[in-house]
Motif scaffolding. Sequence first.
Motif, PDB file in Angstrom:
ATOM      1  N   LEU A 176       3.107 -16.127  -0.939  1.00 35.32           N
ATOM      2  CA  LEU A 176       2.002 -16.860  -0.332  1.00 35.32           C
ATOM      3  C   LEU A 176       2.379 -18.336  -0.195  1.00 35.32           C
ATOM      4  CD1 LEU A 176      -1.049 -16.515   0.544  1.00 35.32           C
ATOM      5  CD2 LEU A 176      -1.564 -17.583  -1.646  1.00 35.32           C
ATOM      6  N   THR A 177       2.406 -18.820   1.057  1.00 28.72           N
ATOM      7  CA  THR A 177       2.735 -20.226   1.294  1.00 28.72           C
ATOM      8  C   THR A 177       1.533 -21.015   1.803  1.00 28.72           C
ATOM      9  OG1 THR A 177       3.486 -19.764   3.539  1.00 28.72           O
ATOM     10  CG2 THR A 177       5.150 -19.725   1.799  1.00 28.72           C
ATOM     11  N   GLY A 178       0.469 -20.308   2.204  1.00 29.42           N
ATOM     12  CA  GLY A 178      -0.695 -21.007   2.723  1.00 29.42           C
ATOM     13  C   GLY A 178      -1.830 -20.056   3.031  1.00 29.42           C
ATOM     14  N   LEU A 179      -2.886 -20.622   3.611  1.00 29.15           N
ATOM     15  CA  LEU A 179      -4.065 -19.851   3.999  1.00 29.15           C
ATOM     16  C   LEU A 179      -4.489 -20.267   5.398  1.00 29.15           C
ATOM     17  CD1 LEU A 179      -6.165 -20.249   0.725  1.00 29.15           C
ATOM     18  CD2 LEU A 179      -4.767 -18.281   1.390  1.00 29.15           C
ATOM     19  N   LEU A 180      -4.892 -19.291   6.193  1.00 23.36           N
ATOM     20  CA  LEU A 180      -5.425 -19.534   7.528  1.00 23.36           C
ATOM     21  C   LEU A 180      -6.917 -19.220   7.472  1.00 23.36           C
ATOM     22  CD1 LEU A 180      -5.014 -20.052  10.596  1.00 23.36           C
ATOM     23  CD2 LEU A 180      -4.526 -17.600  10.814  1.00 23.36           C
ATOM     24  N   TYR A 181      -7.737 -20.180   7.875  1.00 26.96           N
ATOM     25  CA  TYR A 181      -9.187 -20.013   7.853  1.00 26.96           C
ATOM     26  C   TYR A 181      -9.698 -19.960   9.293  1.00 26.96           C
ATOM     27  CZ  TYR A 181     -14.139 -21.061   7.317  1.00 26.96           C
ATOM     28  OH  TYR A 181     -15.506 -21.007   7.387  1.00 26.96           O
TER      29      TYR A 181
END
Length: 197
Positions: free
Chosen positions: A84-89
């Motif tokens: 996991l490198t980030g989150l997309l919202y």
Amino acid sequence: MSLADRTLEAVTDFSNARCVALFVREQERVRLFAARNIDQWVIETVAWAWSNHRAALIKGQLIVESSEKGSRAVVPVLDTDERLTGLLYVRTDEARFADDRDRKALIQFARIAAMALSVPAELPIPQTAVELYLERTGTDDVARQQLLVLLEKHEWNIARVARLMGVTRATIYNRIAKLGIERRHVPKAAAPKRQPA
């Protein structure tokens, strides 16, 4: 325009999103990386999702809430090693993300977002996110996505979509059948009652 910005633009167009944001993971917290039309509420929502669903997000599970009033999704952005490198919202004003097609599309956008998080900003990007998607996707899948986007955007008005594509309504019906798209009936808005003069 950076790859992150182009990715967010593509997500907005695909899902008719009200706001989208990309967050980068820094150890045990997430930080805003790029966004379109967000407010403090979005940052707080993602922080809440991160603190309450961290294990699921690390495993690559989407967090989706949907109702008639709108939908929101927090999509894990995984690198090529599935870390996991980030989150997309993504937030919309309509019910979305309940079917596999929408979820798979969000996962594809998250893969592109992973590239945006891994490329230093000063390096030139040889291809846009859309070009990468088109390069790796079969022509039937691209045609299906294009038709679905137009149908959703125009509330399944076949005549309007046919005009936009420069084809007949019969052609649109044939493409819907050929591409295996499930027909959706959108109720027309009730016309306002006329007041007697």
